[in-house]
Write a protein that holds these residues in place. Structure first.
Motif, PDB file in Angstrom:
ATOM      1  N   THR A 101       0.803  -1.231   0.000  1.00  0.00           N
ATOM      2  CA  THR A 101       0.000   0.000   0.000  1.00  0.00           C
ATOM      3  C   THR A 101       0.836   1.281   0.000  1.00  0.00           C
ATOM      4  OG1 THR A 101      -0.083  -0.190   2.403  1.00  0.00           O
ATOM      5  CG2 THR A 101      -1.989  -1.032   1.193  1.00  0.00           C
ATOM      6  N   ILE A 102       2.122   1.137   0.197  1.00  0.00           N
ATOM      7  CA  ILE A 102       2.979   2.324   0.324  1.00  0.00           C
ATOM      8  C   ILE A 102       2.936   3.160  -0.974  1.00  0.00           C
ATOM      9  CG2 ILE A 102       5.077   1.185  -0.511  1.00  0.00           C
ATOM     10  CD1 ILE A 102       6.607   2.621   1.686  1.00  0.00           C
ATOM     11  N   ASP A 103       2.987   4.458  -0.813  1.00  0.00           N
ATOM     12  CA  ASP A 103       3.035   5.334  -1.995  1.00  0.00           C
ATOM     13  C   ASP A 103       4.414   5.264  -2.638  1.00  0.00           C
ATOM     14  OD1 ASP A 103       0.516   6.253  -1.848  1.00  0.00           O
ATOM     15  OD2 ASP A 103       1.008   8.014  -0.615  1.00  0.00           O
ATOM     16  N   VAL A 104       4.430   5.120  -3.937  1.00  0.00           N
ATOM     17  CA  VAL A 104       5.713   5.119  -4.649  1.00  0.00           C
ATOM     18  C   VAL A 104       5.739   6.333  -5.561  1.00  0.00           C
ATOM     19  CG1 VAL A 104       7.287   3.758  -6.061  1.00  0.00           C
ATOM     20  CG2 VAL A 104       5.512   2.612  -4.739  1.00  0.00           C
ATOM     21  N   PRO A 105       6.750   7.207  -5.389  1.00  0.00           N
ATOM     22  CA  PRO A 105       6.812   8.357  -6.292  1.00  0.00           C
ATOM     23  C   PRO A 105       7.188   7.914  -7.706  1.00  0.00           C
ATOM     24  CG  PRO A 105       8.669   8.338  -4.775  1.00  0.00           C
ATOM     25  CD  PRO A 105       7.835   7.155  -4.434  1.00  0.00           C
ATOM     26  N   SER A 106       7.018   8.806  -8.636  1.00  0.00           N
ATOM     27  CA  SER A 106       7.296   8.429 -10.025  1.00  0.00           C
ATOM     28  C   SER A 106       8.785   8.550 -10.376  1.00  0.00           C
ATOM     29  CB  SER A 106       6.478   9.297 -10.978  1.00  0.00           C
ATOM     30  OG  SER A 106       6.758  10.659 -10.707  1.00  0.00           O
ATOM     31  N   HIS A 107       9.517   9.302  -9.547  1.00  0.00           N
ATOM     32  CA  HIS A 107      10.923   9.534  -9.906  1.00  0.00           C
ATOM     33  C   HIS A 107      11.871   9.098  -8.790  1.00  0.00           C
ATOM     34  CE1 HIS A 107       8.900  11.855 -12.955  1.00  0.00           C
ATOM     35  NE2 HIS A 107      10.052  11.952 -13.613  1.00  0.00           N
ATOM     36  N   ALA A 108      12.989   8.539  -9.177  1.00  0.00           N
ATOM     37  CA  ALA A 108      14.014   8.105  -8.221  1.00  0.00           C
ATOM     38  C   ALA A 108      14.899   9.293  -7.852  1.00  0.00           C
ATOM     39  CB  ALA A 108      14.851   6.995  -8.841  1.00  0.00           C
ATOM     40  N   GLU A 109      15.811   9.076  -6.910  1.00  0.00           N
ATOM     41  CA  GLU A 109      16.638  10.200  -6.420  1.00  0.00           C
ATOM     42  C   GLU A 109      17.529  10.791  -7.509  1.00  0.00           C
ATOM     43  OE1 GLU A 109      18.913   8.322  -3.248  1.00  0.00           O
ATOM     44  OE2 GLU A 109      20.581   7.971  -4.631  1.00  0.00           O
ATOM     45  N   ASP A 110      17.895   9.984  -8.507  1.00  0.00           N
ATOM     46  CA  ASP A 110      18.734  10.512  -9.581  1.00  0.00           C
ATOM     47  C   ASP A 110      17.902  11.134 -10.709  1.00  0.00           C
ATOM     48  OD1 ASP A 110      17.632   8.303 -10.737  1.00  0.00           O
ATOM     49  OD2 ASP A 110      19.521   7.319 -11.268  1.00  0.00           O
ATOM     50  N   GLY A 111      16.592  11.272 -10.468  1.00  0.00           N
ATOM     51  CA  GLY A 111      15.741  11.936 -11.453  1.00  0.00           C
ATOM     52  C   GLY A 111      15.110  10.991 -12.474  1.00  0.00           C
TER      53      GLY A 111
END
Ligand code: PLP
Length: 420
Positions: A54-64
């Motif tokens: 259920t955790i939210d996953v953003p669309s972008h990683a730390e390197d963009g």
């Protein structure tokens, strides 16, 4: 008083055999259906990571990078950093892939067969051999069997195999690999020590010889002694053989066995070789799942904490196996077993020539055991002695009942043999 079966008179042994036969018949009549075959996490263990669903996953990683898109063959830096720290490997020397480290091992072997390693001839058409410490992991042996790689068994002691024996074998240029599960080996719980590992990374061997260092249980401690992973890549480099090791690991038994992340750590040359071929096979791994894991676990300490929660569930099961085996088989002279400090398995060695019979008797009684011989190349246990027990999946009651049943079968098979 507990008397070894071999010290019993013929009459006493016959009486015991009768009693065990009726215990076994009663068990079979109860129609139980128990299974201690595969080292799978239990539902309670899987529930530990329920938030992953259920955790939210953003669309972008730390390197963009946009994790929804193609690309990124090395895997996300945030997940590689976490596992790199846990394995003691620099982030540049570890790549993250999809859910199965076994799949990476299979790919490595296929690439070696078709393309060759390190500019050497492809293995296809050669009589390739692997050193196979026994008892070992049946799926390692299955890869070899499937691809026609001959396996040379060597006995696996508590701290690894005899290094002189291995060095002699590795001097043969057709020996191209060796399976190693360095921590809490599947199935006997062996933990390789520094002396053994330094010898393995420094012995002379073919240029395309690799140690397949499968660190599947690096974090799976059953006690509060949390040994660090051995710095095998560093030792290989110090020994002048920086390309000697393919290190594999995975989160299968950390989060979800069917939906986690696998890792390959190695020298830059080996990673480049692997990625060169892997890039033809796939346009990039499942980065959404990698980011989900990085967010959920947060950092190396997050993983360590989760592994302690696994231990709370697993350690009592291993303790139950130990307690029942000791009570039922201790001092009877017909079996010995391992007392692992980590991992997923207990190895039970029964009286020579009776392992297949024990497995068959257990089956009649409704208890599924891993087939005898599974821990040996080509399923051939020359002593018909070794049985792998996997306590993780069943619930405690089921496990206890299965272990009582297995103990009866071990004694019954031994008494049958002694009466012949
Ligand atoms: N390596 C060893 C030694 C194992 O015992 C297992 C699973 O039991 C695996 C690898 C499988 O790993 P994965 O789930 O990453 O394919």
């Amino acid at each position: 008083m507990t008397i070894p079966l071999t010290d019993l008179s013929h009459d006493d042994l016959s009486a015991l055999h009768q009693q065990l036969s009726s215990e076994h018949a009663e068990l079979a009549a109860r129609g139980v259906c128990l299974n201690i075959t595969r080292g799978k996490p239990s539902p309670a263990q899987l529930d530990l990571s329920a938030d992953l669903l259920t955790i939210d996953v953003p669309s972008h990683a730390e390197d963009g990078q946009d994790v929804r898109n193609y690309g990124g063959n090395r895997g996300l830096p945030e997940i590689r950093r976490i596992f790199g720290e846990l394995l003691g490997v620099d982030v540049d020397h570890i790549i993250a892939a999809d859910n199965s480290s076994l799949a990476i091992m299979h790919d490595l072997a296929m690439f070696a067969f078709v393309h060759g390693i390190a500019g050497q001839q492809p293995w296809s058409g050669q009589n390739v051999k692997f050193i196979a410490p026994v008892p070992g992991y049946d799926r390692h042996f299955a890869i070899c069997e499937h691809l026609g790689i001959d396996m040379i068994p060597v006995e696996l002691g508590e701290h690894g195999p005899d290094v002189d024996e291995v060095a002699k074998l590795a001097a043969d240029p057709s020996v191209k690999g060796m399976w190693v599960v360095p921590m809490y080996a599947n199935p006997n719980g062996a933990v390789y020590d520094e002396r053994t590992v330094r010898a393995l990374v420094s012995m002379p061997a073919a240029p395309d010889f690799r140690i397949w260092w499968d660190n599947a249980y690096a974090l799976h401690h059953l006690t509060d002694v949390e040994r660090p992973a051995l710095p095998v890549l560093q030792w290989a480099e110090e020994a002048g053989n920086p390309d000697r090791v393919f290190e594999l690991a995975s989160m299968s038994k950390i989060t979800f066995a069917g939906d986690a992340i696998s890792f390959l750590a190695s020298s830059q040359a080996n990673l480049d070789w692997y990625l060169g071929h892997a890039a033809i096979r796939s346009i990039g791994p499942d980065k959404v799942n990698q980011l989900r894991h990085a967010r959920y676990l947060r950092d190396a300490d997050g993983v360590r904490k989760l592994m302690r929660a696994h231990r709370e569930i697993l350690a009592p099961k291993f303790a139950a196996v130990e307690e029942i085996l000791t009570r039922r088989l201790g001092g009877r002279g017909v079996a010995s077993w391992t007392h692992p400090a980590g991992g997923y398995f207990v190895t039970l060695d029964v009286m020579d020539g009776t392992a297949s019979r024990v497995v068959a008797l257990a089956k009649e009684a409704g208890i599924a055991l891993t087939p005898a011989g599974a821990s040996h190349p080509l399923h051939r246990d020359p002593h018909d002695r070794t049985i792998r027990l996997a306590p993780s999946f069943p619930g405690m009651d089921e496990l206890r009942e299965a272990m009582e049943g297995v103990s009866t079968c071990v004694l019954l098979a031994a008494s049958e043999k002694l009466l012949k």
